[in-house]
Scaffold this motif. Structure first.
Motif, PDB file in Angstrom:
ATOM      1  N   UNK A 187       0.736  -1.097  -0.194  1.00 30.38           N
ATOM      2  CA  UNK A 187       0.034   0.020  -0.048  1.00 30.38           C
ATOM      3  C   UNK A 187       0.699   1.414   0.076  1.00 30.38           C
ATOM      4  N   UNK A 188       1.972   1.254   0.842  1.00 23.89           N
ATOM      5  CA  UNK A 188       2.924   2.410   0.650  1.00 23.89           C
ATOM      6  C   UNK A 188       3.544   2.652  -0.618  1.00 23.89           C
ATOM      7  N   UNK A 235      -6.544  -0.742   3.154  1.00 19.60           N
ATOM      8  CA  UNK A 235      -7.868  -1.796   3.400  1.00 19.60           C
ATOM      9  C   UNK A 235      -7.675  -2.673   2.303  1.00 19.60           C
ATOM     10  N   UNK A 236      -7.902  -2.166   0.974  1.00 24.58           N
ATOM     11  CA  UNK A 236      -7.631  -3.012  -0.145  1.00 24.58           C
ATOM     12  C   UNK A 236      -6.684  -3.898  -0.420  1.00 24.58           C
ATOM     13  N   UNK A 237      -5.613  -3.431  -0.117  1.00 24.18           N
ATOM     14  CA  UNK A 237      -4.500  -4.249  -0.149  1.00 24.18           C
ATOM     15  C   UNK A 237      -4.411  -5.429   0.940  1.00 24.18           C
ATOM     16  N   UNK A 251     -13.416 -12.801   1.424  1.00 23.77           N
ATOM     17  CA  UNK A 251     -12.478 -11.977   1.806  1.00 23.77           C
ATOM     18  C   UNK A 251     -12.773 -10.569   1.156  1.00 23.77           C
ATOM     19  N   UNK A 252     -12.891 -10.523  -0.285  1.00 19.74           N
ATOM     20  CA  UNK A 252     -13.006  -9.326  -0.945  1.00 19.74           C
ATOM     21  C   UNK A 252     -14.371  -8.570  -0.545  1.00 19.74           C
ATOM     22  N   UNK A 270     -15.483  -2.806   4.451  1.00 14.53           N
ATOM     23  CA  UNK A 270     -14.423  -1.869   5.621  1.00 14.53           C
ATOM     24  C   UNK A 270     -14.171  -0.736   4.521  1.00 14.53           C
ATOM     25  N   UNK A 271     -14.213  -0.719   3.272  1.00 21.15           N
ATOM     26  CA  UNK A 271     -14.020   0.292   2.596  1.00 21.15           C
ATOM     27  C   UNK A 271     -14.891   1.334   2.512  1.00 21.15           C
TER      28      UNK A 271
END
Length: 661
Positions: free
Chosen positions: A447-448, A470-472, A501-502, A508-509
């Motif tokens: 993500x970074x 969150x996506x990663x 999972x997705x 959460x997103x």
């Protein structure tokens, strides 16, 4: 999301029944995954510090500093370098610059030797080098050298300083140094704006005490002097005839255009009397004066005021020049913009190549990815530990309820026992705890890196960075299920697990987006209370969506049919599962063999081999009968007819059963 792996393994043996109460079934089935998701996503999010614009300085972002109030340098060393940069010196970029002088000299020499005219880069017209006397009245034909991207812009570009390239070399490169007519070049050089531009409508909105006439005058100035409602502050203060001094003072105070007296004196070459008058106005602690006090001063000459204003003005680049000069013909505008785009593209390519391949950028990128990765790993591991504690406390409470305990002391003791037991459980489940940490670390690092890549082209806000994180996390967990398949799912079940999972990650997103939306409402503006409201709303939405989606994936007849169809597809996983099952059988059989006494087994085997050898040499039935009786006797095995006189008597008894032991 992070804890979806626990939900997948948790429900591996779970077969939902349509007859169960849906709410109860949902809560029982997904309680752990939801609790752990909410703990990590909202309770432990403070561990990872999301920053506006990411964690690494990019050329795009440093240019937003001062324009975007939330943007700051990520590396204090880069900020220090920019603040300590060499101040822009006009002569160093022009007359005293070897590249500038050589380009002009060579072009003039070639013209004198060949007589061939020079092509105007912007208009395509023919240009000449006239003598000073002959040039009068022919400025549209006189060749003049020009910086496409202004030297002032390059000299003060934070992106250029970040890349560590010489401003003089970039400004006077072949891609940026061109020839045009003296008249056009002079017009471009004369078009300048101060360092402060005023948005008139925002100014009026911020000062409701301005009268209707004063508001109309401000709009009139903006219409005449500026574009899109934005006007040079000097046009308001020095040329705003009809505006009251109070309005000019207010506009000046709001925008704070301060003049460095020492710098102005040095650059504007003022008369001694004007220098004395300027110093008598009075400076602040930094040696600066508000521009309004200078323009309003009666002791400064008009010439001095004009010189000071000229020093404060900056040359404009080609797009702004075209915007301020609508009278230009279409051909000239097109030529100006075409060359400007080429020059800017070359300039940006040089900066990006230098900075994004530099050791400094690699070090900052690695440090940021490692930092975010470790924080995310710790966040995931702590979420797992806290979830274990929570459910251990819940188990202790259930025991108290079964015993019908009512004392507060008993419940406090139960909490302590539950927390301790949860901690011990998390230590015993070290492999899973370590897996959570690794998954979080990988997701954080990715993500970074992605955030930094995005910020090369555009600025990412804090919530955008959080959504990327969150996506990663969901993608890493999904990839683990899809490619590693640690729980040995069949193909259809594996696809359903990935979708779970997705789906939780998406929930959460959405929760983050809802939390951000609440932050922009009156509910989110009440300090700490507003933060609590935001987190609650985000957690609530995440929980509701997760429960709904996960339950649908288990209960849906269509989904179950599809999963079964996919499970029927013969894949390499089918073969692997087949061999895994046989491996389990062999393990069980090996365990049984390990319990056998080998010495005794060898003795028994030798005895049976001896009996078999004697049976091979038997010639008659009597010998066979005698040998078998001896074998039974030597092995201490009872004969089935031992309680009868002989075998015939046994066989004559209808109630007898022939059983060899």
């Amino acid at each position: 999301m992070e804890s979806v792996n626990s939900s997948i393994s948790f429900d591996k043996e779970y077969i939902p029944s349509p007859n169960d109460p849906i709410l109860e079934s949902m809560l029982q089935q997904y309680e752990r995954v939801l609790v752990e998701s909410l703990i990590t996503s909202f309770g432990l999010d403070f561990i990872v510090k999301d920053r506006h614009g990411g964690d690494v300085d990019t050329i795009h972002n440093v240019r937003q500093i001062g324009k975007d109030p939330e943007m700051t340098y990520k590396n204090v060393l880069n900020e220090k370098v920019y603040k300590n940069r060499e101040k822009y010196d006009y002569d160093q970029y022009h007359d005293r610059n070897p590249l500038y002088q050589a380009t002009k000299h060579n072009a003039k020499k070639q013209f004198q030797e060949t007589g061939e005219p020079i092509t105007d880069t912007y208009t395509g017209e023919k240009l000449y080098f006239y003598s000073k006397g002959a040039a009068k009245g022919k400025s549209d034909k006189q060749a003049s050298i020009d910086h496409v991207l202004t030297a002032h812009t390059i000299g003060n570009d934070p992106g250029r300083v970040l890349a560590g390239l010489s401003g003089e070399g970039l400004a006077n490169s072949p891609e940026n140094l061109v020839f045009t007519s003296a008249s056009l070049n002079s017009s471009m050089g004369a078009t300048k704006e101060s360092a402060v531009l005023v948005d008139v409508e925002k100014c009026i909105k911020a000062n409701p005490e301005f009268s209707a006439d004063e508001q109309a005058l401000l709009r009139s100035i903006a219409q005449k002097k500026g574009a899109n409602g934005v006007v040079d502050i000097l046009a308001i203060i020095s040329k705003g005839s009809g505006l009251s001094e109070n309005v000019k003072r207010k506009v000046s105070d709001d925008n704070q255009l301060l003049v460095n007296v020492a710098e102005v004196v040095k650059k504007s070459k003022l008369e001694k009397s004007d220098i004395v008058a300027l110093e008598n106005i009075g400076t602040n602690s930094d040696g600066k004066i508000n521009i309004y006090d200078i323009i309003a001063s009666r002791n400064l000459s008009s010439d001095a005021k004009n010189k000071i204003q000229n020093v404060l003005k900056e040359p404009v680049d080609i797009p702004r020049y075209i915007e301020l000069h609508p009278e230009l013909d279409g051909r000239t505008k097109a030529g100006l913009m075409q060359k400007y785009r080429i020059s800017v593209a070359s300039y940006e390519t040089k900066l990006r190549k230098k900075y994004y391949t530099s050791p400094q950028f690699r070090a900052d990128l690695t440090l940021a990815a490692t930092n975010v990765g470790l924080r995310m790993g710790v966040r995931q591991a702590l979420g797992f530990v806290f979830a274990e504690m929570l459910f251990s406390v819940k188990d202790e409470f259930q025991k108290l309820e079964e015993r019908q305990e009512t004392e507060l002391k008993k419940y406090l003791e139960a909490i302590a026992r539950g927390i301790n037991q949860g901690y011990e459980n998390s230590k015993e489940k070290y492999p899973e705890l370590f897996s959570r940490f690794i998954n979080g670390a990988v997701a954080g690092a990715l993500s970074s890196l992605t955030t930094t890549l995005c910020n090369i082209f555009f600025t990412t806000a804090k919530n955008s960075v959080r959504i990327i994180r969150q996506s990663y996390t969901s993608l890493v967990e999904a990839a683990k299920v899809l490619f590693i398949n640690p729980d040995d799912y069949e193909f259809g079940d594996r696809m359903r697990a990935v979708i779970k999972v997705l789906s939780v990650g998406a929930s959460v997103t959405v929760g983050v987006l809802v939390s951000d939306a609440v932050a922009h409402t009156p509910l989110g503006s009440f300090g700490k209370t507003g933060d609590i409201v935001q987190n609650f709303c985000g957690a609530f939405v995440t929980g509701i969506m997760s429960c709904t989606l996960l339950m649908y994936l288990d209960r849906s007849e269509l989904m179950n049919t599809l999963v079964q169809r996919l499970n029927d597809i013969h894949t390499i996983e089918t073969e692997l599962n087949y061999y895994r099952e046989w491996a389990k059988y062999f393990e069980q059989y090996a365990a049984q063999l390990m319990q056998i006494d080998l010495d005794q087994f060898e003795k028994e085997g030798e005895a049976f081999r001896a009996i078999a050898s004697r049976l091979d040499d038997i010639q008659t039935e009597d010998e066979l009968n005698q040998t078998l009786k001896q074998a039974f006797a030597s092995r201490n095995l009872p004969l089935p007819w031992a309680d009868f006189p002989d075998f015939n008597a046994f066989m004559s008894n209808k109630s007898a059963h022939l059983v060899f032991q």
